[in-house]
Design a protein around this motif. Structure first.
Motif, PDB file in Angstrom:
ATOM      1  N   ALA A  26       0.831  -1.199   0.000  1.00  0.00           N
ATOM      2  CA  ALA A  26       0.000   0.000   0.000  1.00  0.00           C
ATOM      3  C   ALA A  26       0.868   1.253   0.000  1.00  0.00           C
ATOM      4  O   ALA A  26       0.563   2.241  -0.674  1.00  0.00           O
ATOM      5  N   ARG A  27       1.970   1.230   0.740  1.00  0.00           N
ATOM      6  CA  ARG A  27       2.861   2.390   0.787  1.00  0.00           C
ATOM      7  C   ARG A  27       3.498   2.632  -0.579  1.00  0.00           C
ATOM      8  O   ARG A  27       3.606   3.770  -1.035  1.00  0.00           O
ATOM      9  N   ALA A  28       3.914   1.555  -1.249  1.00  0.00           N
ATOM     10  CA  ALA A  28       4.512   1.705  -2.577  1.00  0.00           C
ATOM     11  C   ALA A  28       3.499   2.271  -3.561  1.00  0.00           C
ATOM     12  O   ALA A  28       3.836   3.133  -4.387  1.00  0.00           O
ATOM     13  N   ARG A  29       2.252   1.821  -3.496  1.00  0.00           N
ATOM     14  CA  ARG A  29       1.212   2.349  -4.376  1.00  0.00           C
ATOM     15  C   ARG A  29       0.943   3.824  -4.082  1.00  0.00           C
ATOM     16  O   ARG A  29       0.771   4.631  -4.991  1.00  0.00           O
ATOM     17  N   MET A  30       0.932   4.189  -2.785  1.00  0.00           N
ATOM     18  CA  MET A  30       0.681   5.577  -2.406  1.00  0.00           C
ATOM     19  C   MET A  30       1.803   6.485  -2.916  1.00  0.00           C
ATOM     20  O   MET A  30       1.545   7.550  -3.481  1.00  0.00           O
ATOM     21  N   LEU A  31       3.060   6.047  -2.732  1.00  0.00           N
ATOM     22  CA  LEU A  31       4.184   6.869  -3.187  1.00  0.00           C
ATOM     23  C   LEU A  31       4.198   6.981  -4.705  1.00  0.00           C
ATOM     24  O   LEU A  31       4.492   8.048  -5.249  1.00  0.00           O
ATOM     25  N   ALA A  32       3.879   5.894  -5.403  1.00  0.00           N
ATOM     26  CA  ALA A  32       3.858   5.946  -6.864  1.00  0.00           C
ATOM     27  C   ALA A  32       2.803   6.938  -7.349  1.00  0.00           C
ATOM     28  O   ALA A  32       3.057   7.720  -8.277  1.00  0.00           O
ATOM     29  N   ALA A  33       1.644   6.930  -6.716  1.00  0.00           N
ATOM     30  CA  ALA A  33       0.590   7.871  -7.106  1.00  0.00           C
ATOM     31  C   ALA A  33       1.001   9.303  -6.798  1.00  0.00           C
ATOM     32  O   ALA A  33       0.774  10.224  -7.593  1.00  0.00           O
ATOM     33  N   ARG A  34       1.629   9.512  -5.650  1.00  0.00           N
ATOM     34  CA  ARG A  34       2.059  10.870  -5.270  1.00  0.00           C
ATOM     35  C   ARG A  34       3.155  11.358  -6.206  1.00  0.00           C
ATOM     36  O   ARG A  34       3.179  12.516  -6.614  1.00  0.00           O
ATOM     37  N   TRP A  35       4.081  10.483  -6.572  1.00  0.00           N
ATOM     38  CA  TRP A  35       5.213  10.882  -7.405  1.00  0.00           C
ATOM     39  C   TRP A  35       4.805  11.097  -8.854  1.00  0.00           C
ATOM     40  O   TRP A  35       5.516  11.758  -9.605  1.00  0.00           O
ATOM     41  N   LYS A  36       3.672  10.525  -9.290  1.00  0.00           N
ATOM     42  CA  LYS A  36       3.191  10.810 -10.640  1.00  0.00           C
ATOM     43  C   LYS A  36       2.841  12.283 -10.759  1.00  0.00           C
ATOM     44  O   LYS A  36       3.135  12.925 -11.760  1.00  0.00           O
ATOM     45  N   GLU A  37       2.188  12.817  -9.728  1.00  0.00           N
ATOM     46  CA  GLU A  37       1.765  14.220  -9.746  1.00  0.00           C
ATOM     47  C   GLU A  37       2.906  15.164  -9.410  1.00  0.00           C
ATOM     48  O   GLU A  37       3.032  16.237  -9.990  1.00  0.00           O
ATOM     49  N   ASN A  38       3.736  14.786  -8.455  1.00  0.00           N
ATOM     50  CA  ASN A  38       4.798  15.662  -7.978  1.00  0.00           C
ATOM     51  C   ASN A  38       6.052  14.826  -7.735  1.00  0.00           C
ATOM     52  O   ASN A  38       6.292  14.370  -6.622  1.00  0.00           O
ATOM     53  N   PRO A  39       6.889  14.602  -8.765  1.00  0.00           N
ATOM     54  CA  PRO A  39       8.059  13.734  -8.592  1.00  0.00           C
ATOM     55  C   PRO A  39       9.067  14.350  -7.613  1.00  0.00           C
ATOM     56  O   PRO A  39       9.209  15.572  -7.537  1.00  0.00           O
ATOM     57  N   PRO A  40       9.751  13.510  -6.845  1.00  0.00           N
ATOM     58  CA  PRO A  40      10.727  14.024  -5.889  1.00  0.00           C
ATOM     59  C   PRO A  40      11.951  14.569  -6.618  1.00  0.00           C
ATOM     60  O   PRO A  40      12.278  14.149  -7.730  1.00  0.00           O
ATOM     61  N   GLY A  41      12.625  15.503  -5.968  1.00  0.00           N
ATOM     62  CA  GLY A  41      13.836  16.073  -6.542  1.00  0.00           C
ATOM     63  C   GLY A  41      15.014  15.116  -6.396  1.00  0.00           C
ATOM     64  O   GLY A  41      14.942  14.119  -5.677  1.00  0.00           O
ATOM     65  N   PRO A  42      16.098  15.395  -7.095  1.00  0.00           N
ATOM     66  CA  PRO A  42      17.267  14.529  -6.991  1.00  0.00           C
ATOM     67  C   PRO A  42      17.874  14.596  -5.590  1.00  0.00           C
ATOM     68  O   PRO A  42      17.898  15.650  -4.945  1.00  0.00           O
TER      69      PRO A  42
END
Length: 86
Positions: A26-42
């Motif tokens: 569930a955490r991996a799915r949540m992070l993937a959805a969040r990063w689609k909209e706002n990808p993390p910086g390097p």
């Protein structure tokens, strides 16, 4: 519903572990959805060891406060013990 024996349960676990497709957590799915909209910086491989100069100063202050509190408690307990022995 019948109870499974240990051998059958172990087989089921092996079967599940060997599955070709595993669903992400569930955490991996949540992070993937969040990063689609706002990808993390390097992020560098190793972070800066001293990112903020005043951060180290605060750690010394907190160390002094803790050690001072321990010393005050020791002195207070010694005083109480001294007064109680008369």
């Amino acid at each position: 519903m019948t109870e499974q024996g240990d051998g059958e349960r172990e087989f089921d676990i092996k079967w599940a572990d060997d599955a070709a497709h595993k669903e992400p957590s569930a955490r991996a799915r949540m992070l993937a959805a969040r990063w689609k909209e706002n990808p993390p910086g390097p992020v560098p491989f190793r972070g800066d060891p001293d990112p903020v100069r005043h951060g180290r100063h605060r750690s010394w202050i907190s160390t002094v406060v803790v050690l001072g509190s321990v010393a005050a408690i020791i002195v207070l307990l010694g005083y109480v013990n001294l007064r109680g022995s008369y």
